[in-house]
Design a protein around this motif. Sequence first.
Motif, short mmCIF file in Angstrom:
data_model
loop_
_atom_site.label_atom_id
_atom_site.label_comp_id
_atom_site.label_asym_id
_atom_site.label_seq_id
_atom_site.Cartn_x
_atom_site.Cartn_y
_atom_site.Cartn_z
N GLU A 39 -45.41 -42.32 29.80
CA GLU A 39 -44.83 -41.14 30.41
C GLU A 39 -43.77 -40.59 29.44
O GLU A 39 -43.16 -41.34 28.68
N ILE A 40 -43.55 -39.28 29.47
CA ILE A 40 -42.60 -38.67 28.56
C ILE A 40 -41.20 -39.25 28.74
O ILE A 40 -40.44 -39.41 27.77
N ALA A 41 -40.84 -39.62 29.97
CA ALA A 41 -39.51 -40.18 30.24
C ALA A 41 -39.30 -41.49 29.47
O ALA A 41 -38.19 -41.77 28.99
N GLU A 42 -40.37 -42.28 29.31
CA GLU A 42 -40.26 -43.55 28.59
C GLU A 42 -39.99 -43.30 27.11
O GLU A 42 -39.17 -43.99 26.49
N ILE A 43 -40.68 -42.32 26.52
CA ILE A 43 -40.45 -42.00 25.11
C ILE A 43 -39.01 -41.51 24.91
O ILE A 43 -38.32 -41.93 23.97
N ARG A 44 -38.58 -40.61 25.78
CA ARG A 44 -37.22 -40.09 25.66
C ARG A 44 -36.19 -41.20 25.78
O ARG A 44 -35.19 -41.22 25.07
N GLN A 45 -36.44 -42.16 26.68
CA GLN A 45 -35.51 -43.27 26.86
C GLN A 45 -35.43 -44.14 25.62
O GLN A 45 -34.35 -44.56 25.20
N ILE A 46 -36.58 -44.40 25.00
CA ILE A 46 -36.60 -45.20 23.77
C ILE A 46 -35.82 -44.49 22.66
O ILE A 46 -35.04 -45.10 21.93
N ILE A 47 -36.04 -43.19 22.53
CA ILE A 47 -35.34 -42.43 21.49
C ILE A 47 -33.85 -42.44 21.72
O ILE A 47 -33.05 -42.68 20.80
N ASP A 48 -33.43 -42.22 22.96
CA ASP A 48 -32.00 -42.14 23.26
C ASP A 48 -31.31 -43.49 23.15
O ASP A 48 -30.12 -43.56 22.84
N ALA A 49 -32.06 -44.58 23.42
CA ALA A 49 -31.45 -45.91 23.40
C ALA A 49 -31.54 -46.59 22.05
O ALA A 49 -30.90 -47.63 21.82
N SER A 50 -32.30 -46.03 21.12
CA SER A 50 -32.51 -46.66 19.82
C SER A 50 -31.22 -46.68 19.00
O SER A 50 -30.52 -45.67 18.89
N ALA A 52 -31.13 -47.27 15.74
CA ALA A 52 -31.46 -46.47 14.56
C ALA A 52 -32.02 -45.13 15.03
O ALA A 52 -32.83 -45.08 15.96
N PRO A 53 -31.60 -44.02 14.45
CA PRO A 53 -32.09 -42.71 14.91
C PRO A 53 -33.59 -42.57 14.73
O PRO A 53 -34.12 -42.87 13.66
N VAL A 54 -34.27 -42.14 15.76
CA VAL A 54 -35.71 -41.92 15.69
C VAL A 54 -35.96 -40.57 15.02
O VAL A 54 -35.58 -39.53 15.55
N ALA A 55 -36.59 -40.59 13.85
CA ALA A 55 -36.81 -39.37 13.09
C ALA A 55 -38.20 -38.79 13.29
O ALA A 55 -38.39 -37.59 13.14
N VAL A 56 -39.19 -39.64 13.61
CA VAL A 56 -40.56 -39.15 13.69
C VAL A 56 -41.34 -39.95 14.74
O VAL A 56 -41.13 -41.15 14.89
N VAL A 57 -42.19 -39.24 15.48
CA VAL A 57 -43.10 -39.88 16.42
C VAL A 57 -44.51 -39.42 16.07
O VAL A 57 -44.77 -38.22 15.95
N LEU A 58 -45.43 -40.38 15.90
CA LEU A 58 -46.82 -40.10 15.56
C LEU A 58 -47.69 -40.32 16.79
O LEU A 58 -47.61 -41.39 17.43
N PHE A 59 -48.52 -39.36 17.12
CA PHE A 59 -49.35 -39.40 18.32
C PHE A 59 -50.83 -39.45 17.92
O PHE A 59 -51.34 -38.54 17.27
N ASP A 60 -51.50 -40.51 18.30
CA ASP A 60 -52.94 -40.64 18.08
C ASP A 60 -53.66 -39.65 19.01
O ASP A 60 -53.46 -39.65 20.23
N LEU A 61 -54.52 -38.81 18.44
CA LEU A 61 -55.23 -37.80 19.21
C LEU A 61 -56.51 -38.34 19.87
O LEU A 61 -57.32 -37.56 20.38
N ALA A 62 -56.67 -39.67 19.87
CA ALA A 62 -57.83 -40.23 20.57
C ALA A 62 -57.79 -39.83 22.04
O ALA A 62 -58.81 -39.50 22.65
N GLY A 63 -56.60 -39.88 22.63
CA GLY A 63 -56.39 -39.34 23.97
C GLY A 63 -55.73 -37.98 23.83
O GLY A 63 -54.52 -37.83 24.06
#
Length: 395
Positions: A39-50, A52-63
């Motif tokens: 869920e988008i909330a989980e990604i945002r939580q990981i970024i905010d809690a990290s 080390a600053p999260v600079a890039v997120v890679l999304f597999d287009l399989a889904g």
Amino acid sequence: MPQQAIIISPDEVLVGTLSRGLASAEVCGHPTAMGYYPEIAEIRQIIDASEAPVAVVLFDLAGQSHALELIRRLRETHPAVVTLAVDRAPSRASFNGATEAGAWGYLAPPFDIGPLAEHFQLSEHAPNTAPAADPAPEPAQTEAEADAGQGQLISFMPVQGGNGASTVALHVAQSLARDPEAKSLLLDFDFHSGTIAFRLRLKPQHTVAELLEQNSLSDEDWARLTTVSNGFHVLVAPPSNTAVTVEMLSRIPNALESARQAFQFTVVDLPDPLFSSSRTILKMSDRVYLVCTPEITSLHLARRKAQQLRDAGVANERLGLLVNRVGAWGSFQPSEVQRVVGAPVVWTLDNDYASLHQATLAGGLVAESSSLGKQFHAFADHMRATLQNNSAVRA
């Protein structure tokens, strides 16, 4: 503290390939891998809690539907995070979908991370990690700090006439003005063949010539000289280049500095020849976008023009390539174009002649609900985030 990356993919082999590519390009340390589409909330939580600053997120287009929706939602709250759409094989449909979703890049085999790392200049997102110093007296205001409250100057120059720089500048000025707290100004500096007035069906009393007659400008002067169209301020080119004298051209720096004070964003539409007046504007610009098309002749000219701009004093970090009408060339590959031209491919726009033709006949802009209209808005959002990041780094 090193920057961090997140890879969202159910394919362990792909995760390993991407992880090695990120490491070899020195983009980040060991990335965080998620083997499912969260869920988008989980990604945002990981970024905010990290830590080390999260600079890039890679999304597999399989889904693909999940991935594109996550990209779209992430950009709403974290526009500074670089989003890359990753495909198992090059696909025009996937590329278009990723662009429309607002992805900063599209990656397909052979997954060449190196050029993309340079393209997005990920090091600009790294925080200042210098150790804290002992308290010292408050220093005098630096030049960068003095400029922090000023607006941004963005220039668009075509590689050759007809590449669509005026169209891009026009729509970007409108997109930037969507923010009710941001005032946007479009200046048409193509004194020989400016088309902004015609495209918007404007017959204003004042032009850029009157702007350059002023020795000083107040907010009242800007309100008097400019015309408001589609939510942004416009100052069109004079009907003839003979209306502008050499003495008036010497006032360009003063006029642009005044525009920085009066507007948050000043977009300049430049002609394709590298006139002396254009050189002055280019040197003052926070970002310079060279607009070309994917045809081989245009790319050849783009390579030559990019070098001319560097010779004119435009630093590499302020120069980017915008490739227009990519739908006219099905095998478009940003990394290949970057190698040919020698400048980073910042953005691409689809070929939508029908929408543009209809808008021109109506004397307006392409529909915001159209695919191309959404792409203009996405590019403006990307540009705004880039300018904000650059300002934060300088400060």
